[in-house]
Write an enzyme that holds these catalytic residues in place. Structure first.
Site, PDB file in Angstrom:
ATOM      1  N   TYR A  99     -29.421  48.186  29.910  1.00 27.92           N
ATOM      2  CA  TYR A  99     -28.537  49.350  29.983  1.00 27.92           C
ATOM      3  C   TYR A  99     -27.327  49.144  30.887  1.00 27.92           C
ATOM      4  CZ  TYR A  99     -31.488  52.256  27.059  1.00 27.92           C
ATOM      5  OH  TYR A  99     -32.162  52.778  25.983  1.00 27.92           O
ATOM      6  N   GLU A 159     -38.309  55.752  26.296  1.00 27.25           N
ATOM      7  CA  GLU A 159     -38.740  54.488  25.685  1.00 27.25           C
ATOM      8  C   GLU A 159     -39.953  53.918  26.400  1.00 27.25           C
ATOM      9  OE1 GLU A 159     -34.996  52.435  25.819  1.00 27.25           O
ATOM     10  OE2 GLU A 159     -34.148  53.860  24.375  1.00 27.25           O
ATOM     11  N   GLY A 194     -34.037  53.920  -5.868  1.00 23.75           N
ATOM     12  CA  GLY A 194     -34.227  52.484  -5.721  1.00 23.75           C
ATOM     13  C   GLY A 194     -35.287  52.136  -4.701  1.00 23.75           C
ATOM     14  N   VAL A 195     -34.930  51.270  -3.749  1.00 24.42           N
ATOM     15  CA  VAL A 195     -35.877  50.817  -2.738  1.00 24.42           C
ATOM     16  C   VAL A 195     -36.198  51.921  -1.736  1.00 24.42           C
ATOM     17  CG1 VAL A 195     -34.213  49.940  -1.022  1.00 24.42           C
ATOM     18  CG2 VAL A 195     -36.437  48.777  -1.332  1.00 24.42           C
ATOM     19  N   ILE A 218     -37.924  54.218  -2.284  1.00 27.68           N
ATOM     20  CA  ILE A 218     -39.315  54.602  -2.551  1.00 27.68           C
ATOM     21  C   ILE A 218     -40.242  54.106  -1.440  1.00 27.68           C
ATOM     22  CG2 ILE A 218     -39.700  52.512  -3.911  1.00 27.68           C
ATOM     23  CD1 ILE A 218     -41.367  55.940  -4.473  1.00 27.68           C
ATOM     24  N   THR A 219     -39.850  53.077  -0.692  1.00 27.40           N
ATOM     25  CA  THR A 219     -40.793  52.426   0.226  1.00 27.40           C
ATOM     26  C   THR A 219     -41.344  53.354   1.309  1.00 27.40           C
ATOM     27  OG1 THR A 219     -38.922  51.458   1.447  1.00 27.40           O
ATOM     28  CG2 THR A 219     -40.004  50.086  -0.210  1.00 27.40           C
ATOM     29  N   PHE A 272     -31.628  57.642   6.843  1.00 26.98           N
ATOM     30  CA  PHE A 272     -30.276  57.193   6.499  1.00 26.98           C
ATOM     31  C   PHE A 272     -29.676  56.495   7.696  1.00 26.98           C
ATOM     32  CE2 PHE A 272     -25.627  58.253   6.430  1.00 26.98           C
ATOM     33  CZ  PHE A 272     -25.287  57.412   5.383  1.00 26.98           C
TER      34      PHE A 272
END
Length: 403
Positions: free
Chosen positions: A95, A137, A272-273, A275-276, A389
């Site tokens: 960082y 984190e 398309g992909v 779907i995974t 996305f």
């Protein structure tokens, strides 16, 4: 919390950042990688080449400037970043390095506008944000270590099987190389893979969705071959060069694109992909009594993955609908479970289980833009939408919606 003067100064810079944000982040990444080339190992450098990563960072910085005094409004954004960082093993000592080159980029791009007062306020604001991320984190890392088969950072995994799912998608099955338990995961999550590809000047790291439910036997990734370079460098290597028995570095399952804890009906829309991450959701809902519809969009049957796997699933509450945008003459279009053409408002309206349905969708950018527009058109509320996305969510509404 930081003092009011710092808050006021940072908020006042938001308009300037909207004009110069991407230029600042481009300069930032250029200098960061020039002085710390080892950090290329952690980044998807394709996103650097296309400009997506600088754009995402710029939008994040702008949102932070606008809401520094209302951090609860950034909870979703922060959680996504925390999951991404933890999948890549981002550490606290990184960082200060990032902060140094970010402030230098602000000074370089803004010139005289970047007064000592502004730079001081942003240094303080960055420290606040860094501590927020470090704390969250560390919590993820500790939780991961206490899970069966869990670990911190990356571990060696061995490829145990490869299965061709379609002309473009191949499934890769992995297990820990040291025979420890398979880490559990939630439907929709992903893992990071780091590959040392011969002839490359840095390690390539990518995130891939886990395409099967957690089963204690393996982790399955289903990867689409990308024909264009540099995007296809890793996918082509996985398709053509990674052999059963080979080892890769893999992170713990991560991501918050997961099913909500509710009893609402579910509509899954895959392009398309895309779907995974949705297939594990579809499988996990079997036997729950929740009405579930999966709309799977692809050009034709040669590019349709998992068709036999999905057909074998039997649940009266589940329905699988296929959309062929460019069907072969041999593809059967029955108008009930298979339609021809692109997704439309009427198709979604026909198959969405109810007005209370949750909608999960994933696919290429233009597909995502189309689905977003169609959901707007039929009035699906934002609170009922969930998607995966890479990029600013605002982009799903800023370009022409087309598939």
């Amino acid at each position: 919390m930081t003092n009011q003067k710092t808050i006021d100064i940072v908020k006042s810079t938001a308009p300037v950042l909207k004009s110069h944000g991407e230029q600042i982040t481009r300069v930032f990444y250029e200098e960061l990688f020039k002085h710390h080339p080892e950090l290329k190992n952690m980044f998807n450098m394709t996103h650097q080449a296309t400009g997506n990563q600088p754009k995402v960072l710029a939008m994040t910085i702008i949102k932070y400037a606008e809401h520094i005094d209302q951090l609860d409004m950034l909870t979703d954004t922060v959680n996504v970043i925390v999951q991404k960082h933890s999948s890549l093993d981002v550490r606290p000592e990184m960082y200060p390095i990032v902060g140094k080159y970010l402030l230098e980029a602000i000074k370089t791009v803004l010139g005289d506008m970047a007064t000592a007062e502004i730079l001081g306020a942003w240094e303080e604001a960055y420290q606040l944000l860094a501590q927020l991320f470090i704390g969250k984190e560390e919590k993820v890392y500790q939780d991961n270590e206490h899970k069966p088969g869990g670990f911190r950072g990356f571990a060696d995994f061995q490829l145990i099987n490869k299965v061709k799912e379609s002309e473009t998608i191949t499934s890769l099955y992995f297990k820990p190389a040291n025979d420890t338990p398979i880490p559990s995961h939630l439907p929709g999550q992903y893992v990071a893979i780091s590959l040392d590809i011969p002839g490359e000047d840095h390690i390539h790291t990518r995130n891939y969705s886990l395409s099967d439910i957690s089963n204690g036997e393996h982790l399955r990734l289903s990867v689409k071959r990308e024909s264009c370079s540099p995007a296809g460098k890793v996918s082509n290597y996985l398709h053509d060069n990674l052999k059963v028995g080979d080892k890769v570095k893999m992170g713990m399952p991560s991501g918050d694109f997961v099913l909500q804890k509710s009893e609402h009906p579910v509509l899954l829309i895959a392009g398309g992909v895309g779907i995974t991450p949705l297939l594990p959701m579809y499988k996990s809902l079997l036997g729950t009594g929740r009405k579930t519809v999966l709309i799977q969009c692809t050009p034709n049957s040669t590019t349709l993955p998992f068709q036999h796997e999905i057909k074998a699933l039997d649940d009266p509450n589940h329905q699988h609908v296929i959309g062929f945008s460019n069907p072969l003459s041999s593809d059967i279009i029955d108008g009930t479970n298979v339609f021809e053409g692109f997704l439309t408002r009427s198709i979604i309206a026909e198959y969405i289980p109810s007005a209370e349905s949750e909608v999960y969708y994933c696919g290429p950018k233009k597909f995502m833009q189309l689905v977003t527009q169609l959901l707007d058109d039929i009035g699906v509320p934002e609170k009922s939408r969930f998607f995966e996305f890479f990029g600013p969510a605002d982009e799903l509404r800023t370009e022409e919606h087309a598939q």
